[in-house]
Design a protein around this motif. Structure first.
Motif, short mmCIF file in Angstrom:
data_model
loop_
_atom_site.label_atom_id
_atom_site.label_comp_id
_atom_site.label_asym_id
_atom_site.label_seq_id
_atom_site.Cartn_x
_atom_site.Cartn_y
_atom_site.Cartn_z
N LYS A 88 0.92 -1.07 0.06
CA LYS A 88 0.07 -0.03 -0.04
C LYS A 88 0.92 1.22 -0.01
N THR A 89 2.01 1.24 -0.08
CA THR A 89 3.00 2.26 -0.19
C THR A 89 2.58 3.33 -1.18
N ASN A 90 1.95 2.77 -2.73
CA ASN A 90 1.74 3.57 -3.44
C ASN A 90 0.89 4.74 -3.32
N ILE A 91 -0.11 4.26 -2.40
CA ILE A 91 -1.20 5.40 -1.75
C ILE A 91 -0.64 6.36 -1.02
N VAL A 92 0.29 5.86 -0.14
CA VAL A 92 0.97 7.23 0.82
C VAL A 92 1.79 7.95 -0.09
N ALA A 93 2.74 7.47 -1.02
CA ALA A 93 3.46 8.18 -2.00
C ALA A 93 2.80 8.92 -2.76
N GLN A 94 1.39 8.87 -3.13
CA GLN A 94 0.75 9.47 -4.11
C GLN A 94 -0.12 10.52 -3.62
N TYR A 95 -0.18 10.18 -2.28
CA TYR A 95 -1.56 11.42 -1.82
C TYR A 95 -0.93 12.09 -0.60
N PHE A 96 -0.21 11.55 0.17
CA PHE A 96 0.33 12.29 1.60
C PHE A 96 1.42 12.97 1.36
N ASN A 112 10.02 6.12 -2.20
CA ASN A 112 10.61 7.06 -3.21
C ASN A 112 10.35 6.59 -4.54
N GLU A 113 10.32 5.31 -4.89
CA GLU A 113 10.01 5.02 -6.49
C GLU A 113 8.67 5.52 -6.92
N GLN A 114 7.70 5.39 -5.80
CA GLN A 114 6.17 5.84 -6.06
C GLN A 114 5.97 7.08 -6.08
N ARG A 115 6.87 7.86 -5.49
CA ARG A 115 6.53 9.41 -5.17
C ARG A 115 6.54 10.00 -6.73
N PRO A 121 9.02 16.34 -2.68
CA PRO A 121 9.52 14.91 -2.00
C PRO A 121 8.61 14.69 -0.62
N LEU A 122 8.48 13.45 -0.24
CA LEU A 122 7.58 12.85 0.85
C LEU A 122 8.60 13.10 2.22
N ASN A 123 8.10 13.97 2.90
CA ASN A 123 8.55 14.20 4.19
C ASN A 123 8.53 12.90 5.15
N VAL A 124 9.44 12.53 5.62
CA VAL A 124 9.45 11.14 6.36
C VAL A 124 10.31 11.30 7.77
N CYS A 125 9.65 10.59 8.69
CA CYS A 125 10.13 10.31 10.09
C CYS A 125 10.42 8.93 10.34
N ALA A 148 18.68 6.07 8.09
CA ALA A 148 18.53 7.49 7.88
C ALA A 148 19.47 7.80 6.53
N GLN A 149 20.77 7.03 6.52
CA GLN A 149 21.71 6.99 5.34
C GLN A 149 21.22 6.61 4.14
N LEU A 150 20.28 5.56 4.16
CA LEU A 150 19.49 5.10 2.95
C LEU A 150 18.51 6.33 2.62
N ILE A 151 17.78 6.75 3.59
CA ILE A 151 16.71 7.85 2.86
C ILE A 151 17.38 9.05 2.54
N ALA A 152 18.32 9.37 3.13
CA ALA A 152 19.24 10.75 2.72
C ALA A 152 19.60 10.66 1.20
N GLN A 153 19.55 9.35 0.67
CA GLN A 153 20.40 9.15 -0.59
C GLN A 153 19.11 9.07 -1.68
N LEU A 154 17.68 9.11 -1.15
CA LEU A 154 16.55 9.00 -2.11
C LEU A 154 16.04 10.46 -2.52
N PRO A 155 15.93 10.53 -3.63
CA PRO A 155 15.71 12.18 -4.10
C PRO A 155 14.27 12.20 -3.64
N HIS A 156 13.38 11.28 -3.80
CA HIS A 156 12.10 11.67 -3.59
C HIS A 156 11.24 11.58 -2.23
#
Length: 232
Positions: A88-96, A112-115, A121-125, A148-156
């Motif tokens: 269900k990540t695509n819904i969060v990526a596309q709407y939130f 990241n792929e589905q944003r 970019p999607l704000n994430v905690c 965090a290191q992974l997230i920091a490398q993801l452009p979306h």
């Protein structure tokens, strides 16, 4: 009978009082109104009382509300704060606008792929299991920096900070212990990523302690909207 506007004002007053007690500025703490299971009319009532940040726990319900409201209320900021299955990540990526509960590499990569490129970019905690309860979602503290290191490398995606759901307890010493631990992790993360600004912790029953320990976002639901009805 109190209205949603009345209860929202009371919540904001509680936040302001808690901030003043620990010499913080009330506007340094954001109120996230948790609207899960509540009807569209309640969200609109809170909106007209000045609320702009809303949190949803269920993917399909949140998407339906966003689709219904975005035309007339485009300045609502939507936060997903519940557990998320990878299908269900695509819904969060596309709407939130925000995702508070990232706790796995797979979820971060899929978001990241589905944003959509057309969206900011999607704000994430990153969600930390601060109470070490097996029933709770979130990662252990030692897993924080690798994720965090992974997230920091993801452009979306944009890393904004940490989130946790502490032990449900009336024990104030335990509350302080867990909130302080999360604040320390936040400061540790901030040394690596100085731009992070969000420590999402504290709810209706413990927001005073959370704010004293450094929370920048408190999540309040039933104190604004009334008790939830899960029968549906």
């Amino acid at each position: 009978m109190t209205t949603i506007a009345d209860r929202l004002a009371i919540a904001q007053h509680r936040i302001a009082q808690a901030a003043q007690k620990c010499a913080r500025q009330p506007n340094s703490i954001r109120l996230l109104a948790v609207s899960k299971t509540k009807p569209i009319e309640d969200i609109i009532a809170a909106y007209h009382a000045g609320q702009r940040y809303f949190g949803e726990n269920y993917v399909q319900e949140g998407m339906a509300k966003i689709l219904e409201l975005k035309g007339h209320y485009p300045d609502i900021e939507w936060h997903f704060i519940g557990p998320l299955q990878s299908n269900k990540t695509n819904i969060v990526a596309q709407y939130f606008d925000w995702m508070h509960t990232v706790s796995r590499d797979k979820i971060a990569l899929r978001l990241n792929e589905q944003r959509p490129i057309s969206m900011a970019p999607l704000n994430v905690c990153i969600q930390i299991n601060i109470s070490d309860e097996e029933s709770k979602s979130g990662i252990d503290a030692e897993q924080m920096l690798p994720l965090a290191q992974l997230i920091a490398q993801l452009p979306h995606l944009t890393l904004r900070g940490l989130m946790a759901i502490p032990t449900a307890t009336e024990n104030s010493a335990l509350q302080v212990q867990e909130f302080t631990k999360l604040k320390e992790l936040f400061e540790q993360l901030k040394q690596h990523y100085p731009h992070i600004d969000t420590l999402s912790m504290g709810m209706s029953n413990d927001l005073d302690t959370a704010i004293a320990c450094g929370s920048t976002m408190v999540r309040i639901g039933s104190a604004i909207f009334g008790e939830r009805d899960y029968s549906a």
